[in-house]
Design a protein around this motif. Structure first.
Motif, short mmCIF file in Angstrom:
data_model
loop_
_atom_site.label_atom_id
_atom_site.label_comp_id
_atom_site.label_asym_id
_atom_site.label_seq_id
_atom_site.Cartn_x
_atom_site.Cartn_y
_atom_site.Cartn_z
N THR A 124 -6.90 3.23 -4.38
CA THR A 124 -6.00 2.11 -4.62
C THR A 124 -5.97 1.81 -6.11
O THR A 124 -6.95 2.06 -6.83
CB THR A 124 -6.43 0.86 -3.84
OG1 THR A 124 -5.48 -0.19 -4.08
CG2 THR A 124 -7.80 0.37 -4.29
N HIS A 145 -12.79 8.88 1.77
CA HIS A 145 -12.84 8.02 2.95
C HIS A 145 -13.44 6.65 2.66
O HIS A 145 -13.73 5.89 3.58
CB HIS A 145 -13.58 8.74 4.07
CG HIS A 145 -12.85 9.96 4.52
ND1 HIS A 145 -12.92 11.16 3.85
CD2 HIS A 145 -11.96 10.15 5.53
CE1 HIS A 145 -12.12 12.04 4.43
NE2 HIS A 145 -11.54 11.45 5.45
N CYS A 194 0.86 -1.18 0.00
CA CYS A 194 0.00 0.00 0.00
C CYS A 194 0.90 1.23 0.00
O CYS A 194 1.63 1.49 0.96
CB CYS A 194 -0.91 0.00 1.23
SG CYS A 194 -2.35 -1.07 1.05
N PRO A 252 -11.85 3.53 1.22
CA PRO A 252 -10.46 3.16 0.90
C PRO A 252 -10.23 2.71 -0.53
O PRO A 252 -9.17 2.98 -1.10
CB PRO A 252 -10.18 2.01 1.89
CG PRO A 252 -11.09 2.29 3.05
CD PRO A 252 -12.34 2.86 2.45
N LEU A 301 -5.45 1.37 4.87
CA LEU A 301 -6.50 0.46 5.30
C LEU A 301 -6.78 -0.63 4.28
O LEU A 301 -7.31 -1.70 4.63
CB LEU A 301 -7.80 1.24 5.56
CG LEU A 301 -7.80 2.16 6.78
CD1 LEU A 301 -9.13 2.90 6.88
CD2 LEU A 301 -7.56 1.37 8.05
N ASN A 302 -6.41 -0.40 3.03
CA ASN A 302 -6.59 -1.44 2.02
C ASN A 302 -5.73 -2.65 2.33
O ASN A 302 -6.13 -3.79 2.06
CB ASN A 302 -6.27 -0.89 0.63
CG ASN A 302 -7.34 0.06 0.13
OD1 ASN A 302 -8.52 -0.26 0.14
ND2 ASN A 302 -6.92 1.24 -0.31
N ILE A 330 -5.85 6.41 4.81
CA ILE A 330 -6.98 5.69 4.24
C ILE A 330 -6.49 4.62 3.28
O ILE A 330 -7.00 3.50 3.25
CB ILE A 330 -7.95 6.65 3.53
CG1 ILE A 330 -8.38 7.78 4.47
CG2 ILE A 330 -9.18 5.90 3.03
CD1 ILE A 330 -9.11 7.33 5.71
N ASN A 331 -5.47 4.95 2.49
CA ASN A 331 -4.89 3.98 1.57
C ASN A 331 -4.33 2.77 2.31
O ASN A 331 -4.46 1.62 1.87
CB ASN A 331 -3.79 4.66 0.74
CG ASN A 331 -2.94 3.68 -0.05
OD1 ASN A 331 -1.91 3.22 0.44
ND2 ASN A 331 -3.36 3.37 -1.25
#
Length: 342
Positions: free
Chosen positions: A147, A141, A93, A143, A292-293, A289-290
């Motif tokens: 990506t 927001h 990520c 995620p 969280l992927n 936020i990225n």
């Protein structure tokens, strides 16, 4: 050099209607944001909303999705997401962006600047900017909007409550609808909705009726209690700011600015802007936020595994991840609008 600006958020503290983060997700984030507008910002927002909105910011929150495939607004379609190079969760990520491109980060900067009263005195360009800005901060927001893998998860087949869909749709809408449904059916949580409505900055109640009233009230309750000490950190523009994997409420996992709490206002003063192109700093907020992927969205993902049950779903519920993403989106909507219009 870009002019340094400070995002000053006056949070009016409560003492007492698609794709991309889902229609309801956008409404909830906007409803939260409206609750924390300064009085001056609300008056300016009210003037930019259509009359049929009755002062409710959530009324226009999903509008950009409704028009993005029309000839006039087709150019905005790439603005709902960003695909960082070399990003492929859960193995890697990584987030980066380049100024000037048609993507989510540049769109937030662009419409933040266009909303500024000094940018254009005419009504529609600024009213249009408000609609896009509120929506795009919401998109930030979700995620999978930041990506590069499988077109933001649209190409990741998934199973949810027995239905074959894709991972993007699950995080756009399915998780939110399931949380609302379960909350309405099973929760013993009781919140004084009348008390909330009496403190609204609106000519009419902002709640969406019986569908998500209780869920929205619960998120506000978490912001007043469990996450109260964290609120000041959510608008910080700082590259090394971190969100915990579980979205824990432990204060030592967050950076803080000085705060001044009174009975009515909670004032937050994030760091000066010396890199961003506007009063917002989506390039900083997108980093966490990225991540969280890798930590959540693709962690445990299997195309044939029903993600509505078991460890995957339980981790999301136990960590209050959906609720916190909506809360953070709302706070940041308020922060940006208060700075520009307050």
């Amino acid at each position: 050099m870009f002019q340094k600006k400070r995002v000053v958020l006056f949070l009016i503290f409560l003492v007492s209607h698609v794709h991309s983060f889902g229609f309801v997700g956008h409404q909830i984030a906007a409803a939260i944001g409206q609750r924390f507008l300064s009085p001056k910002a609300f008056r300016n927002v009210f003037e930019l909303l259509p009359k049929e909105a009755h002062g409710n910011l959530s009324y226009i929150a999903a509008w950009p999705d409704q028009v993005k495939h029309t000839p006039e607004y087709r150019f905005t379609s790439p603005m709902h997401f960003i695909s960082p190079p070399n990003d492929y969760p859960p193995n890697n990520c990584t987030f980066s962006w380049s100024p000037g491109k048609y993507d989510l980060i540049n769109a937030i900067h662009n419409y933040s600047n266009r909303l500024d009263p000094e940018s254009d005195p005419n009504f529609w360009p600024r009213a249009e900017a408000l609609r896009f800005l509120v929506h795009f901060i919401g998109d930030l927001h979700q995620p999978l909007h930041i990506t590069a893998r499988d077109r933001g998860g649209n190409g990741s087949p998934a199973l949810f409550e027995g239905h074959h869909i894709n991972l993007h749709s699950i995080w756009d809408s399915s998780l939110i609808y399931k949380r609302i449904r379960e909350f309405n059916e099973n929760s013993t949580f009781d919140y004084n909705l009348t008390e909330i409505d009496n403190q609204f900055n609106s000519s009419e109640p902002l709640f969406g009726g019986p569908f998500y009233d209780l869920y929205l009230g619960y998120i506000i309750h978490l912001m007043k209690t469990t996450w109260r000490q964290e609120l000041s950190s959510w608008t910080i523009c700082q590259e090394d700011f971190e969100l915990s994997t579980e979205f824990s409420c432990s204060p030592n996992q967050f950076h803080f600015t000085s705060t001044n709490v009174s009975s009515e206002y909670f004032t937050v003063s994030p760091m000066d802007q010396n890199i961003s192109h506007s009063v917002a700093c989506p390039e900083f907020w997108a980093i966490q936020i990225n991540e969280l992927n890798c930590k959540v969205v693709y962690n445990g993902y299997e195309p044939k595994l029903d993600l509505s049950i078991g460890t995957y779903y339980e981790r999301i519920v136990d960590g209050k991840i959906i609720e916190k993403l909506l809360a953070i989106a709302g706070i940041r909507i308020a922060a940006v609008l208060n700075t520009i219009l307050g």
